[in-house]
Structure formats: C-alpha cells, structure tokens
Motif scaffolding. Structure first.
Motif, PDB file in Angstrom:
ATOM      1  N   ASP A 187       0.825  -1.213   0.000  1.00 54.39           N
ATOM      2  CA  ASP A 187       0.000   0.000   0.000  1.00 54.39           C
ATOM      3  C   ASP A 187       0.859   1.263   0.000  1.00 54.39           C
ATOM      4  OD1 ASP A 187      -2.299  -1.534  -0.045  1.00 54.39           O
ATOM      5  OD2 ASP A 187      -2.677  -1.355   2.116  1.00 54.39           O
ATOM      6  N   ALA A 188       1.921   1.269   0.813  1.00 49.89           N
ATOM      7  CA  ALA A 188       2.817   2.427   0.867  1.00 49.89           C
ATOM      8  C   ALA A 188       3.523   2.616  -0.474  1.00 49.89           C
ATOM      9  CB  ALA A 188       3.832   2.262   1.997  1.00 49.89           C
TER      10      ALA A 188
ATOM     11  N   GLU B  43       3.327   5.900  -2.845  1.00 51.55           N
ATOM     12  CA  GLU B  43       4.553   6.635  -3.153  1.00 51.55           C
ATOM     13  C   GLU B  43       4.863   6.693  -4.648  1.00 51.55           C
ATOM     14  OE1 GLU B  43       7.615   4.706  -0.896  1.00 51.55           O
ATOM     15  OE2 GLU B  43       6.643   5.194   1.022  1.00 51.55           O
ATOM     16  N   HIS B  44       4.417   5.679  -5.394  1.00 55.95           N
ATOM     17  CA  HIS B  44       4.770   5.597  -6.808  1.00 55.95           C
ATOM     18  C   HIS B  44       3.599   5.845  -7.750  1.00 55.95           C
ATOM     19  CE1 HIS B  44       8.137   3.577  -4.803  1.00 55.95           C
ATOM     20  NE2 HIS B  44       8.846   4.069  -5.798  1.00 55.95           N
ATOM     21  N   GLY B  45       2.482   6.306  -7.237  1.00 54.18           N
ATOM     22  CA  GLY B  45       1.367   6.711  -8.081  1.00 54.18           C
ATOM     23  C   GLY B  45       0.521   5.588  -8.655  1.00 54.18           C
TER      24      GLY B  45
ATOM     25  N   GLU C 200      -2.936  -3.099  -8.723  1.00 57.73           N
ATOM     26  CA  GLU C 200      -2.054  -2.704  -9.821  1.00 57.73           C
ATOM     27  C   GLU C 200      -0.597  -3.079  -9.513  1.00 57.73           C
ATOM     28  OE1 GLU C 200      -0.976   1.206 -12.536  1.00 57.73           O
ATOM     29  OE2 GLU C 200      -2.477   1.394 -10.951  1.00 57.73           O
ATOM     30  N   VAL C 201      -0.174  -2.908  -8.270  1.00 52.72           N
ATOM     31  CA  VAL C 201       1.185  -3.283  -7.865  1.00 52.72           C
ATOM     32  C   VAL C 201       1.375  -4.788  -7.994  1.00 52.72           C
ATOM     33  CG1 VAL C 201       2.822  -3.356  -5.936  1.00 52.72           C
ATOM     34  CG2 VAL C 201       1.436  -1.303  -6.316  1.00 52.72           C
TER      35      VAL C 201
END
Length: 142
Positions: free
Chosen positions: A17-18, A22-24, A30-31
């Motif tokens: 989540d972080a 941090e990366h939009g 999606e990650v």
C-alpha cells in the motif's frame, strides 16, 4: 478482469500500500499485477535459452527458522548437478545468508529459484543470471 483472493502477512500488505501511494499506483491490485508480470517474465528471456549459464542466488532468513535452512540443504542435495558452490553465513544478530552458485540451463535454474522463492519464511531472495559462453576462450599472455 478476474478477482483473485490471496493471503499475505499484514506487514507485506502495508508495504504494498505504501509503495502504491509513493509511486502513483491506483492501488495494491495494480502493484501485484505488475509484480506478477515481472516475475513471470524474468525467465522468459529468449536470449538465455539453450546457453550455458551461471547464476548466483542469495537467500536471507531468520536463523531461528530451522525449516528454511533444512529446505536449503535439501535443495542443494536435490540439485547437486546444478549447484557448484554453496556458502552459509550469519548476518547481523539473528539472520542467516545462504548463497548458491549455479551452472546449468535456464529451465533448471528457473525451477531452482522458484523452489527457493516458494520456501516459507524466507525474508529475501535475490539472484543474477549470466551466460558463461559469452566469455569465450581466454587469450594467453604473449
């Protein structure tokens, strides 16, 4: 799109989540999708197929987790034709590092790394793969 339910430690969910924030990324899905694509694509490099390869695999785990060390020893024995060197060291106050040097073909190296990654309680698995046939014969000094 198919919905998939997975289990993971809360700490990992928080890190995902972080990272997404941090990366939009739009969210953890999606990650996880991107990470999955990257993982699946790692060993699909056609330039490495049918070549003699060398790999270095580094595994970090808590020394109190004896099942990881036992699994590493088992894999070393199961893949004795692939593992050309193995090194065990203590790192920090309560971690172990297992380092494997491998020589073989892409499919076998991929299977070995996959089995290490699938080992419960490993904290980190890192590796690099390179063709050894690209070095060619060494020139002798004149």
């Amino acid at each position: 799109m198919t919905v998939v339910s997975i289990s993971m430690p809360e700490e990992l969910v928080e890190r995902i989540d972080a990272f997404a924030d941090e990366h939009g990324y739009t969210g953890r899905s999606e990650v996880v999708r991107e990470a999955s694509r990257n993982l699946l694509g790692e060993f699909e490099d056609k330039r490495l197929e049918d070549r003699d390869l060398m790999a270095v695999v580094t595994v970090i785990f808590d020394y109190e987790t004896t099942s990881v060390e036992e699994r590493m020893m088992g894999l070393r024995h199961d893949y004795e034709g692939l593992v050309v060197a193995n090194f065990h060291s203590h790192v920090g106050s309560h971690y172990c590092m297992e380092l494997f040097v491998l020589e073989g073909q892409l499919e076998t190296i991929s299977t070995f790394v996959g089995k290490i990654r699938a080992t419960k309680d490993t904290l980190s698995v890192d590796y690099s793969v390179m063709p050894v046939d690209e070095f060619g014969p060494f020139a002798s000094p004149e």
